[in-house]
Design a protein around this motif. Structure first.
Motif, PDB file in Angstrom:
ATOM      1  N   TRP A  36      68.560  62.388  47.467  1.00 50.82           N
ATOM      2  CA  TRP A  36      67.281  63.078  47.327  1.00 50.82           C
ATOM      3  C   TRP A  36      66.346  62.599  48.437  1.00 50.82           C
ATOM      4  O   TRP A  36      66.264  61.395  48.716  1.00 50.82           O
ATOM      5  N   PHE A  37      65.655  63.550  49.024  1.00 47.95           N
ATOM      6  CA  PHE A  37      64.631  63.280  50.017  1.00 47.95           C
ATOM      7  C   PHE A  37      63.355  63.966  49.555  1.00 47.95           C
ATOM      8  O   PHE A  37      63.388  64.828  48.665  1.00 47.95           O
ATOM      9  N   ARG A  38      62.242  63.610  50.160  1.00 47.59           N
ATOM     10  CA  ARG A  38      60.990  64.275  49.821  1.00 47.59           C
ATOM     11  C   ARG A  38      60.118  64.416  51.055  1.00 47.59           C
ATOM     12  O   ARG A  38      60.241  63.633  52.006  1.00 47.59           O
ATOM     13  N   GLN A  39      59.263  65.407  51.011  1.00 51.60           N
ATOM     14  CA  GLN A  39      58.344  65.643  52.116  1.00 51.60           C
ATOM     15  C   GLN A  39      56.976  65.990  51.564  1.00 51.60           C
ATOM     16  O   GLN A  39      56.821  67.009  50.881  1.00 51.60           O
ATOM     17  N   ALA A  40      56.018  65.128  51.848  1.00 52.82           N
ATOM     18  CA  ALA A  40      54.641  65.367  51.445  1.00 52.82           C
ATOM     19  C   ALA A  40      53.921  66.149  52.534  1.00 52.82           C
ATOM     20  O   ALA A  40      54.341  66.132  53.699  1.00 52.82           O
ATOM     21  N   PRO A  41      52.832  66.837  52.196  1.00 53.39           N
ATOM     22  CA  PRO A  41      52.098  67.620  53.198  1.00 53.39           C
ATOM     23  C   PRO A  41      51.675  66.746  54.378  1.00 53.39           C
ATOM     24  O   PRO A  41      51.113  65.666  54.197  1.00 53.39           O
ATOM     25  N   GLY A  42      51.976  67.226  55.580  1.00 48.81           N
ATOM     26  CA  GLY A  42      51.583  66.516  56.782  1.00 48.81           C
ATOM     27  C   GLY A  42      52.422  65.312  57.125  1.00 48.81           C
ATOM     28  O   GLY A  42      52.120  64.586  58.072  1.00 48.81           O
ATOM     29  N   ASP A  90      53.679  60.180  44.784  1.00 46.96           N
ATOM     30  CA  ASP A  90      55.019  60.769  44.672  1.00 46.96           C
ATOM     31  C   ASP A  90      54.977  62.281  44.855  1.00 46.96           C
ATOM     32  O   ASP A  90      56.028  62.928  44.910  1.00 46.96           O
ATOM     33  N   THR A  91      53.789  62.850  44.962  1.00 45.18           N
ATOM     34  CA  THR A  91      53.656  64.290  45.156  1.00 45.18           C
ATOM     35  C   THR A  91      54.309  64.715  46.460  1.00 45.18           C
ATOM     36  O   THR A  91      54.019  64.168  47.524  1.00 45.18           O
ATOM     37  N   ALA A  92      55.226  65.660  46.364  1.00 39.55           N
ATOM     38  CA  ALA A  92      55.981  66.115  47.531  1.00 39.55           C
ATOM     39  C   ALA A  92      56.920  67.241  47.108  1.00 39.55           C
ATOM     40  O   ALA A  92      57.101  67.497  45.916  1.00 39.55           O
ATOM     41  N   VAL A  93      57.515  67.865  48.100  1.00 39.04           N
ATOM     42  CA  VAL A  93      58.661  68.734  47.846  1.00 39.04           C
ATOM     43  C   VAL A  93      59.901  67.850  47.905  1.00 39.04           C
ATOM     44  O   VAL A  93      60.102  67.119  48.880  1.00 39.04           O
ATOM     45  N   TYR A  94      60.712  67.909  46.870  1.00 34.29           N
ATOM     46  CA  TYR A  94      61.916  67.088  46.771  1.00 34.29           C
ATOM     47  C   TYR A  94      63.139  67.937  47.107  1.00 34.29           C
ATOM     48  O   TYR A  94      63.319  69.027  46.552  1.00 34.29           O
ATOM     49  N   TYR A  95      63.957  67.406  47.997  1.00 34.01           N
ATOM     50  CA  TYR A  95      65.139  68.115  48.493  1.00 34.01           C
ATOM     51  C   TYR A  95      66.409  67.366  48.103  1.00 34.01           C
ATOM     52  O   TYR A  95      66.500  66.143  48.242  1.00 34.01           O
ATOM     53  N   CYS A  96      67.385  68.124  47.700  1.00 32.30           N
ATOM     54  CA  CYS A  96      68.714  67.605  47.428  1.00 32.30           C
ATOM     55  C   CYS A  96      69.536  67.658  48.719  1.00 32.30           C
ATOM     56  O   CYS A  96      69.402  68.609  49.507  1.00 32.30           O
TER      57      CYS A  96
END
Length: 118
Positions: A36-42, A90-96
Motif C-alpha cells: 500500500w502506498f499513499r499520496q496526500a495533496p501536494g 493519514d489523509t491521502a489517496v491510498y493505492y494498492c
C-alpha cells in the motif's frame, strides 16, 4: 495482466479505524508481493506497508507502525490494510501495488480516498 481494485476508503474522525481492501484479478496473485502506498495533496506518493507473497513478512513506514496492519488472503486474491488510531496526517489517496519480485513487473490500483477529520 493484473487488475487491482481498492475499496473501503471514506471519511473518519481522528482516532477512528478503517479497513482498506484490494481485490486482484487473475490466477497469479500469490506470485506478487503486495503493498500500500499513499499520496496526500501536494506531496509525492509514499510507501505505507508491504507484505510478502506468502504473507510471512511485512514492512511498515515508521509513522504507521503499531497503528496499521497489512494482511492478505491468497485464496480470495485480496490484500487488506487495517488502519487504527487514524490521524489527520493519514489523509491521502491510498493505492494498492503488486510487485512481481525479481522482475520489472508491477501494477497499481486506481486509489481510494481516506480522509481523517480532526
Amino acid at each position: 495482466q493484473v487488475q487491482l481494485v481498492e475499496s473501503g476508503g471514506g471519511l473518519v474522525q481522528a482516532g477512528g479505524s478503517l479497513r482498506l481492501s484490494c481485490a486482484a484479478s487473475g490466477r497469479t496473485f500469490s506470485s506478487y508481493a503486495m503493498g500500500w502506498f499513499r499520496q496526500a495533496p501536494g506531496k509525492e506518493r509514499e510507501f505505507v506497508a508491504a507484505i510478502s507473497r506468502g504473507g510471512g513478512t511485512t514492512n511498515y513506514e515508521d509513522s504507521v507502525k503499531g497503528r496499521f496492519t497489512i494482511s492478505r488472503d491468497n485464496a480470495k486474491n485480496t490484500v487488506y490494510l487495517q488502519m487504527n488510531s487514524l490521524k489527520p496526517e493519514d489523509t491521502a489517496v491510498y493505492y494498492c501495488h503488486a510487485d512481481m519480485t525479481g522482475l520489472p513487473i508491477e501494477y497499481w490500483g486506481q486509489g481510494t480516498q481516506v480522509t481523517v477529520s480532526s
